[in-house]
Design a protein around this motif. Structure first.
Motif, PDB file in Angstrom:
ATOM      1  N   ILE A 119       0.844  -1.201   0.000  1.00 18.91           N
ATOM      2  CA  ILE A 119       0.000   0.000   0.000  1.00 18.91           C
ATOM      3  C   ILE A 119       0.877   1.249   0.000  1.00 18.91           C
ATOM      4  CG2 ILE A 119      -1.688   1.296   1.372  1.00 18.91           C
ATOM      5  CD1 ILE A 119      -2.700  -1.427   2.425  1.00 18.91           C
ATOM      6  N   LEU A 120       0.569   2.179  -0.905  1.00 18.27           N
ATOM      7  CA  LEU A 120       1.248   3.480  -0.987  1.00 18.27           C
ATOM      8  C   LEU A 120       2.770   3.343  -1.088  1.00 18.27           C
ATOM      9  CD1 LEU A 120      -0.824   5.631   1.552  1.00 18.27           C
ATOM     10  CD2 LEU A 120      -1.116   5.440  -0.916  1.00 18.27           C
ATOM     11  N   LYS A 121       3.209   2.385  -1.873  1.00 18.43           N
ATOM     12  CA  LYS A 121       4.635   2.108  -2.011  1.00 18.43           C
ATOM     13  C   LYS A 121       5.423   3.361  -2.397  1.00 18.43           C
ATOM     14  CE  LYS A 121       7.812  -0.593  -4.920  1.00 18.43           C
ATOM     15  NZ  LYS A 121       8.262   0.554  -5.739  1.00 18.43           N
ATOM     16  N   GLU A 122       4.991   4.058  -3.439  1.00 17.84           N
ATOM     17  CA  GLU A 122       5.745   5.220  -3.923  1.00 17.84           C
ATOM     18  C   GLU A 122       5.772   6.341  -2.893  1.00 17.84           C
ATOM     19  OE1 GLU A 122       3.453   3.608  -5.676  1.00 17.84           O
ATOM     20  OE2 GLU A 122       4.700   2.671  -7.237  1.00 17.84           O
ATOM     21  N   GLU A 123       4.662   6.558  -2.198  1.00 21.27           N
ATOM     22  CA  GLU A 123       4.624   7.633  -1.205  1.00 21.27           C
ATOM     23  C   GLU A 123       5.551   7.327  -0.033  1.00 21.27           C
ATOM     24  OE1 GLU A 123       1.530  10.175   1.624  1.00 21.27           O
ATOM     25  OE2 GLU A 123       0.720   8.806   0.123  1.00 21.27           O
ATOM     26  N   PHE A 124       5.544   6.087   0.442  1.00 26.00           N
ATOM     27  CA  PHE A 124       6.445   5.724   1.535  1.00 26.00           C
ATOM     28  C   PHE A 124       7.909   5.811   1.098  1.00 26.00           C
ATOM     29  CE2 PHE A 124       2.832   3.227   3.558  1.00 26.00           C
ATOM     30  CZ  PHE A 124       2.707   4.085   4.643  1.00 26.00           C
ATOM     31  N   GLU A 125       8.192   5.416  -0.140  1.00 22.74           N
ATOM     32  CA  GLU A 125       9.564   5.529  -0.640  1.00 22.74           C
ATOM     33  C   GLU A 125      10.011   6.987  -0.660  1.00 22.74           C
ATOM     34  OE1 GLU A 125       9.911   1.657  -3.635  1.00 22.74           O
ATOM     35  OE2 GLU A 125       9.277   3.601  -4.432  1.00 22.74           O
ATOM     36  N   GLU A 126       9.134   7.871  -1.093  1.00 26.65           N
ATOM     37  CA  GLU A 126       9.474   9.292  -1.159  1.00 26.65           C
ATOM     38  C   GLU A 126       9.687   9.865   0.233  1.00 26.65           C
ATOM     39  OE1 GLU A 126       7.478  13.503  -2.637  1.00 26.65           O
ATOM     40  OE2 GLU A 126       6.734  11.628  -3.465  1.00 26.65           O
ATOM     41  N   MET A 127       8.838   9.474   1.184  1.00 27.81           N
ATOM     42  CA  MET A 127       8.939  10.021   2.532  1.00 27.81           C
ATOM     43  C   MET A 127      10.135   9.461   3.295  1.00 27.81           C
ATOM     44  SD  MET A 127       5.119  10.478   4.155  1.00 27.81           S
ATOM     45  CE  MET A 127       4.529   8.803   3.945  1.00 27.81           C
ATOM     46  N   LEU A 128      10.356   8.144   3.188  1.00 29.61           N
ATOM     47  CA  LEU A 128      11.284   7.458   4.086  1.00 29.61           C
ATOM     48  C   LEU A 128      12.582   7.002   3.437  1.00 29.61           C
ATOM     49  CD1 LEU A 128       8.627   5.268   5.922  1.00 29.61           C
ATOM     50  CD2 LEU A 128       9.657   7.388   6.749  1.00 29.61           C
ATOM     51  N   GLY A 129      12.628   6.933   2.113  1.00 23.82           N
ATOM     52  CA  GLY A 129      13.849   6.493   1.446  1.00 23.82           C
ATOM     53  C   GLY A 129      14.267   5.111   1.911  1.00 23.82           C
ATOM     54  N   ASN A 130      15.531   4.975   2.328  1.00 20.80           N
ATOM     55  CA  ASN A 130      16.053   3.683   2.769  1.00 20.80           C
ATOM     56  C   ASN A 130      15.471   3.215   4.097  1.00 20.80           C
ATOM     57  OD1 ASN A 130      17.707   3.430   0.511  1.00 20.80           O
ATOM     58  ND2 ASN A 130      19.429   4.460   1.503  1.00 20.80           N
ATOM     59  N   ASN A 131      14.736   4.083   4.777  1.00 24.51           N
ATOM     60  CA  ASN A 131      14.078   3.689   6.025  1.00 24.51           C
ATOM     61  C   ASN A 131      12.725   3.025   5.789  1.00 24.51           C
ATOM     62  OD1 ASN A 131      16.099   4.452   7.782  1.00 24.51           O
ATOM     63  ND2 ASN A 131      15.317   6.535   8.040  1.00 24.51           N
ATOM     64  N   PHE A 132      12.391   2.787   4.524  1.00 29.78           N
ATOM     65  CA  PHE A 132      11.204   2.016   4.160  1.00 29.78           C
ATOM     66  C   PHE A 132      11.676   0.628   3.753  1.00 29.78           C
ATOM     67  CE2 PHE A 132       7.748   1.325   0.755  1.00 29.78           C
ATOM     68  CZ  PHE A 132       6.896   0.728   1.664  1.00 29.78           C
ATOM     69  N   ILE A 133      11.427  -0.354   4.618  1.00 33.54           N
ATOM     70  CA  ILE A 133      11.954  -1.714   4.449  1.00 33.54           C
ATOM     71  C   ILE A 133      10.787  -2.659   4.184  1.00 33.54           C
ATOM     72  CG2 ILE A 133      13.227  -3.577   5.567  1.00 33.54           C
ATOM     73  CD1 ILE A 133      14.467  -1.307   7.376  1.00 33.54           C
ATOM     74  N   ASN A 134      10.838  -3.363   3.052  1.00 36.92           N
ATOM     75  CA  ASN A 134       9.753  -4.271   2.672  1.00 36.92           C
ATOM     76  C   ASN A 134      10.201  -5.718   2.720  1.00 36.92           C
ATOM     77  OD1 ASN A 134       7.292  -2.661   1.412  1.00 36.92           O
ATOM     78  ND2 ASN A 134       9.171  -1.575   0.843  1.00 36.92           N
ATOM     79  N   THR A 135       9.304  -6.563   3.190  1.00 38.12           N
ATOM     80  CA  THR A 135       9.530  -8.002   3.091  1.00 38.12           C
ATOM     81  C   THR A 135       8.268  -8.644   2.522  1.00 38.12           C
ATOM     82  OG1 THR A 135      10.205 -10.015   4.254  1.00 38.12           O
ATOM     83  CG2 THR A 135       8.866  -8.444   5.508  1.00 38.12           C
ATOM     84  N   ILE A 136       8.460  -9.539   1.551  1.00 42.08           N
ATOM     85  CA  ILE A 136       7.363 -10.205   0.853  1.00 42.08           C
ATOM     86  C   ILE A 136       7.382 -11.678   1.251  1.00 42.08           C
ATOM     87  CG2 ILE A 136       6.307 -10.652  -1.393  1.00 42.08           C
ATOM     88  CD1 ILE A 136       6.634  -7.673  -0.778  1.00 42.08           C
ATOM     89  N   THR A 137       6.262 -12.189   1.758  1.00 42.17           N
ATOM     90  CA  THR A 137       6.287 -13.533   2.341  1.00 42.17           C
ATOM     91  C   THR A 137       5.837 -14.643   1.403  1.00 42.17           C
ATOM     92  OG1 THR A 137       4.059 -13.224   3.258  1.00 42.17           O
ATOM     93  CG2 THR A 137       5.935 -12.617   4.658  1.00 42.17           C
ATOM     94  N   ARG A 138       5.015 -14.350   0.389  1.00 40.98           N
ATOM     95  CA  ARG A 138       4.448 -15.406  -0.451  1.00 40.98           C
ATOM     96  C   ARG A 138       5.095 -15.510  -1.832  1.00 40.98           C
ATOM     97  NH1 ARG A 138      -1.023 -16.782   1.260  1.00 40.98           N
ATOM     98  NH2 ARG A 138      -0.907 -16.862   3.546  1.00 40.98           N
ATOM     99  N   GLU A 139       6.024 -14.612  -2.141  1.00 38.18           N
ATOM    100  CA  GLU A 139       6.716 -14.680  -3.427  1.00 38.18           C
ATOM    101  C   GLU A 139       8.085 -14.036  -3.281  1.00 38.18           C
ATOM    102  OE1 GLU A 139       4.169 -12.594  -6.162  1.00 38.18           O
ATOM    103  OE2 GLU A 139       4.823 -10.621  -5.483  1.00 38.18           O
ATOM    104  N   GLU A 140       8.992 -14.400  -4.148  1.00 37.58           N
ATOM    105  CA  GLU A 140      10.326 -13.809  -4.138  1.00 37.58           C
ATOM    106  C   GLU A 140      10.392 -12.732  -5.219  1.00 37.58           C
ATOM    107  OE1 GLU A 140      13.771 -16.228  -3.645  1.00 37.58           O
ATOM    108  OE2 GLU A 140      12.600 -17.974  -3.019  1.00 37.58           O
TER     109      GLU A 140
END
Length: 222
Positions: free
Chosen positions: A146-167
C-alpha cells in the motif's frame, strides 16, 4: 454515542483490493494521527454494522480520508465498501485508538495494518519531523504494498519491505520474527509501533518487549 452521516466525495484505487475514500468532514471533527473511528454504510440493513477504520488524512484537510482493503469473498462491510460510489453516505462515530506517535522509532506493519501509520508519517512529513523513523512492512505479494511510492518518497532507505508469499528481486523474503528484527535493527532502546493481524502483533509485542527490556517502548492497538 455521537454519530455523523457523511457523503462519499470520491473513491480511488490504491492497490488491486485497497481503495481511498474521500468523505465529508463533520464540523469540529478532530483526531490524533493513528486514531480510528467506527464506520457503517448508510444503506438499509447496514446502518448498525460498524467496523473500525483508521483516518489516513490530516486534521488540516477539509475532508476525511480512509484507506480500506476490501475482502470480496466475505459478505461484510469491507465487501460493501468495495461497491460504494461517490454520492453514497457513511455513518461515522466517536474517535478512538491507542496508536499515537510517542517519539522516533520503528513502525512494523502487516498488510492493511499499515493504515494507522499513514496519517502519522504524513503528519510528521507535514511538520518536517520524519527524522530517522523507519517502517518495516510485511506483505504477502508485491502487488499488496500500500502506498509504495509515497512511503519511498517520505522514508527512502528507512522504508523496508519483506514479501512472504513470493520472491521479488530487491525485496526481502522473510516473515518478521526475532531473527529478522535483529538483522534490521541495531538499537532496541527506541519506540516500536506494531499493527497488523492479531497473532503477528501479539508475537512481535512479546519479542520487542524482551529485546528492548521496556514494555512501555512498545505500542500496539488494543
Amino acid at each position: 454515542m455521537e454519530s455523523h452521516i457523511v457523503k462519499v466525495l470520491s473513491v480511488t484505487p490504491v492497490t488491486h483490493n485497497v481503495r481511498r475514500y474521500k468523505v465529508e468532514k463533520p464540523a469540529g471533527y478532530v483526531f490524533v494521527p493513528g486514531q480510528a473511528t467506527e464506520v457503517a454504510v448508510n444503506k438499509p440493513g447496514w446502518e448498525d454494522e460498524r467496523r473500525p477504520f483508521t483516518f489516513t488524512g490530516l486534521n488540516e484537510w477539509d475532508h476525511l480520508e480512509f484507506t480500506i482493503k476490501s475482502y470480496p469473498d466475505h459478505h461484510s462491510v469491507t465487501d460493501l465498501l468495495g461497491h460504494i460510489q461517490p454520492g453514497d453516505s457513511l455513518v461515522l462515530h466517536d474517535v478512538w485508538g491507542a496508536i499515537q506517535y510517542k517519539g522516533e522509532g520503528v513502525f512494523i506493519a502487516g498488510g492493511a495494518g499499515v493504515t494507522p501509520f499513514i496519517a502519522i508519517f504524513r503528519d510528521l512529513q507535514h511538520k518536517g519531523q520524519l527524522g530517522n523513523n523507519k517502517l518495516i512492512f510485511s506483505n504477502r505479494t508485491y502487488a499488496d504494498i500500500i502506498l509504495k511510492e509515497e512511503f519511498e518518497e517520505m522514508l527512502g532507505n528507512n522504508f523496508i519491505n519483506t514479501i512472504t508469499r513470493e520472491e521479488v528481486p530487491g525485496y526481502d523474503h522473510h516473515i518478521i520474527d526475532e531473527a529478522y528484527l535483529k538483522r534490521k535493527i541495531s538499537d532496541f532502546n527506541q519506540h516500536f509501533y506494531i499493527c497488523g493481524p492479531d497473532p503477528m502483533v501479539q508475537q512481535l509485542k512479546a519479542v520487542l518487549e524482551k529485546l528492548s527490556g521496556k514494555a512501555d517502548l512498545v505500542t500496539v492497538e488494543i
